[in-house]
Write an enzyme that holds these catalytic residues in place. Structure first.
Site, PDB file in Angstrom:
ATOM      1  N   LYS A 140     -42.117  -5.343 -49.622  1.00 38.11           N
ATOM      2  CA  LYS A 140     -41.067  -4.711 -49.200  1.00 38.11           C
ATOM      3  C   LYS A 140     -39.996  -5.608 -48.554  1.00 38.11           C
ATOM      4  O   LYS A 140     -38.972  -5.314 -48.265  1.00 38.11           O
ATOM      5  CB  LYS A 140     -41.508  -3.623 -48.085  1.00 38.11           C
ATOM      6  CG  LYS A 140     -42.151  -3.766 -46.849  1.00 38.11           C
ATOM      7  CD  LYS A 140     -42.383  -2.396 -46.163  1.00 38.11           C
ATOM      8  CE  LYS A 140     -43.059  -2.935 -44.774  1.00 38.11           C
ATOM      9  NZ  LYS A 140     -43.414  -1.949 -43.929  1.00 38.11           N
ATOM     10  N   GLU A 172     -46.225  -4.907 -38.191  1.00 39.59           N
ATOM     11  CA  GLU A 172     -45.263  -5.188 -39.456  1.00 39.59           C
ATOM     12  C   GLU A 172     -44.056  -4.427 -38.876  1.00 39.59           C
ATOM     13  O   GLU A 172     -43.086  -5.009 -39.154  1.00 39.59           O
ATOM     14  CB  GLU A 172     -45.730  -4.743 -40.599  1.00 39.59           C
ATOM     15  CG  GLU A 172     -44.746  -4.260 -41.974  1.00 39.59           C
ATOM     16  CD  GLU A 172     -43.844  -5.518 -42.174  1.00 39.59           C
ATOM     17  OE1 GLU A 172     -44.170  -6.766 -42.179  1.00 39.59           O
ATOM     18  OE2 GLU A 172     -42.898  -5.285 -42.845  1.00 39.59           O
ATOM     19  N   HIS A 207     -39.859  -5.048 -36.426  1.00 38.74           N
ATOM     20  CA  HIS A 207     -38.495  -4.622 -36.637  1.00 38.74           C
ATOM     21  C   HIS A 207     -37.824  -4.201 -35.351  1.00 38.74           C
ATOM     22  O   HIS A 207     -36.772  -3.551 -35.394  1.00 38.74           O
ATOM     23  CB  HIS A 207     -38.533  -3.480 -37.544  1.00 38.74           C
ATOM     24  CG  HIS A 207     -38.981  -4.004 -39.062  1.00 38.74           C
ATOM     25  ND1 HIS A 207     -37.885  -4.764 -39.742  1.00 38.74           N
ATOM     26  CD2 HIS A 207     -40.175  -3.752 -39.660  1.00 38.74           C
ATOM     27  CE1 HIS A 207     -38.645  -5.041 -40.716  1.00 38.74           C
ATOM     28  NE2 HIS A 207     -39.880  -4.322 -40.877  1.00 38.74           N
TER      29      HIS A 207
END
Lengths: 359, 359
Positions: B153, B224, B228
């Site tokens: 992604k 992961e 962000h």
């Protein structure tokens, strides 16, 4: 992607607006247009602005076409006329453009130029059920090797095209059928929404159309929808006078709901392997008295996931996107994809749900 | 469509469930599987039931993979582990199946058999950013002519693949990248929803994930997502201890909202011509303490129609469709499309938004 030259057969609502929308899309060069009395060809690209201005409210058509454009396409229900005043005779339609010239054989004239045309959008009224399939025959017989695309919606036309699949394949033609709003746009959405599931139980396609110009200008094409009402079929609807149609619309208060319509959505989703014909229902609401959509166009796909859950994925079009936007955008998107398939050597008949429209 | 033989590299959550879901799809024959210690090949089709039973809760992986499977895929946020107990050493993973045999060179062994394999799903943790691109290199160097597909992604991986586009094209490989839920499924939906518009102003991709097994089993992969969050990036997230991750999750009450994530959705939509990178935003909510999705996964495409209206078309996944269903269904759908493209001679790197997944 390289540039795509395309032709439009017919300059009614679909044809005109496709030309208009194509100006916003990259890589699309309109090179030929025809209507019943004229043709305009320029392999370097037509001046679409001039053509549309010259023919505004001046669409060459006879009363037959106005009354009989059964099967022309919709965001659900209603065929999309230009809404302008229709004229016939000299000076009407494409010949009114400085790019146009008169002809008595417009389709043959396009075919004669077709070796330099990548794709042809057939935006003609399907006067008889096999009219557009027969247009395809003529292109195939003439040795055309490119894309043909229509925006029809009735299941039986797909069947007629399927009968020609081998001929089209042998000719090197890629035919994309039903590439407007429905079945085109909405079956594409259904095929995508189905991806969560290992078994699709039901696809419900529900459209809303509010007619901008009221039903006066669209009375002829409201027939198409009336044929779906209880007690009517295509033949009886075709036999109705304008007054009878008006009376039916008035009976419903100007808002008519349709259920279990014969739309090609079902056969196209079955072709794409998504579900069986009988799992698909199509219906909607037509409001002829306001521009607002009476209901939100929605695709609902209900299925079962591999882990045993049942759910419904949905795709909704904003009420502010017009029928025209939802027909012509996807039609050009599927046209682009059709050219890509054609250039890769894939010929035959394709349904939109097997393709993703390019932007 | 003819039958498709395919291999799966990796038997973590994605790999296992892809095998499982493939049993429900027509024409897909799983012929090869590998993990870090073993390989199973049967060109007539593996016995998926036996393989999954034998390896249930017995996935061959080292601590590195558990902790570092950055970039593995999600329905938005979280990588999808098998959730079973991971084991290492003899008897772990594929070799526990009666169809498996041990190997120290699993990927090379698959490559050696690849002339009879139509498509390879790369469901390996992308240990370094260029790990999967380098796997592609190895297939290309070995003369593989088929489909490679990943479910990654992050934008930067797409860039690394793009650098290899010519090599892959020359080799006859069709690489479909990012074909899971996001970017795969949801950018496909965005590309379709864009068809109403002549100008796309904004694409908002918003996901909800409720972790079935709680965050305990997925702590490694929550990294992961933490990368962000404000104040973190991939490097700092990678350096966190399990306790630190747990503390961050607890700080958020187990429900973490993400905004402006670096997902490849943006570059893939730009490639497809839908909009510019900066028009795409990706975010979502991860709830590690319940199975229920904390928010509905929704794609909203706002644009302007040719007739000057502005609207937002939406695509919504039912809250009851799991992350796994939304990753693996589309992955197999895109795999099928990839094979079709490959058989038609279209090679190179493709994003999902350029393709429609087949059912």
């Amino acid at each position: 992607m390289n540039e795509i030259s395309f032709a439009v057969l017919g300059t009614g609502g679909i044809g005109r607006r496709t030309l208009e929308v194509s100006q916003y899309r990259d890589g699309l060069i309109p090179v030929a247009v025809c209507d019943r009395g004229g043709i305009a060809v320029d392999h370097d690209g037509l001046d679409v602005g001039e053509l549309l201005d010259a023919t505004e409210g001046n669409v060459a058509s006879g009363p037959d076409e106005v009354d009989d454009d059964q099967d022309t396409v919709t965001d659900g229900g209603v065929s999309t006329d230009a809404g302008g005043v229709k004229q016939t005779g000299e000076g009407a339609g494409v010949v009114a453009s400085e790019q146009g010239r008169p002809t008595e054989t417009p389709i043959d004239d396009i075919i004669a130029k077709s070796d330099r045309i990548d794709a042809v959008l057939i935006a003609l009224p399907n006067l008889e059920h096999d009219f557009i399939p027969r247009v395809a025959d003529r292109f195939a017989e003439a040795g055309y090797e490119g894309v043909l695309i229509d925006v029809l919606k009735r299941s039986r036309v797909i069947g007629l095209l399927d009968e020609r699949a081998e001929t089209l394949e042998d000719a090197g033609i890629t035919f994309v059928c039903g590439a407007g709003a429905t079945p085109g746009f909405l079956t594409g959405a259904a095929a995508l929404a189905a991806q969560s599931f290992v078994e699709v139980d039901e696809v419900e396609i529900w459209w809303g159309v509010g007619l901008r110009s009221g039903y006066e200008d669209n009375r002829g094409t409201v027939r198409e929808d009336i044929a779906h009402l209880d007690g009517y079929d295509i033949e009886t609807a075709r036999a109705l006078s304008d007054e009878e149609i008006e009376a039916i619309v008035a009976e419903h208060g100007g808002v008519i709901e349709f259920n279990d319509m014969e739309h090609a959505d079902d056969v196209l989703l079955e072709r794409a392997g998504v579900c069986d014909v009988e799992d698909v229902t199509v219906g909607g609401v037509l409001d002829v008295r306001t521009d607002e959509k009476p209901t939100t166009t929605t695709v609902s796909v209900t299925g079962t996931t591999f882990d045993g859950e049942r759910g419904t994925n949905t795709f909704r079009l904003d009420d502010d996107t017009s029928m025209a936007a939802n027909v012509n955008g996807p039609a050009l998107g599927y046209l682009k994809t059709g050219v890509r398939r054609n250039r890769a050597g894939e010929y035959g008949v394709f349904g939109p749900a097997e393709l993703m429209p390019r932007f």
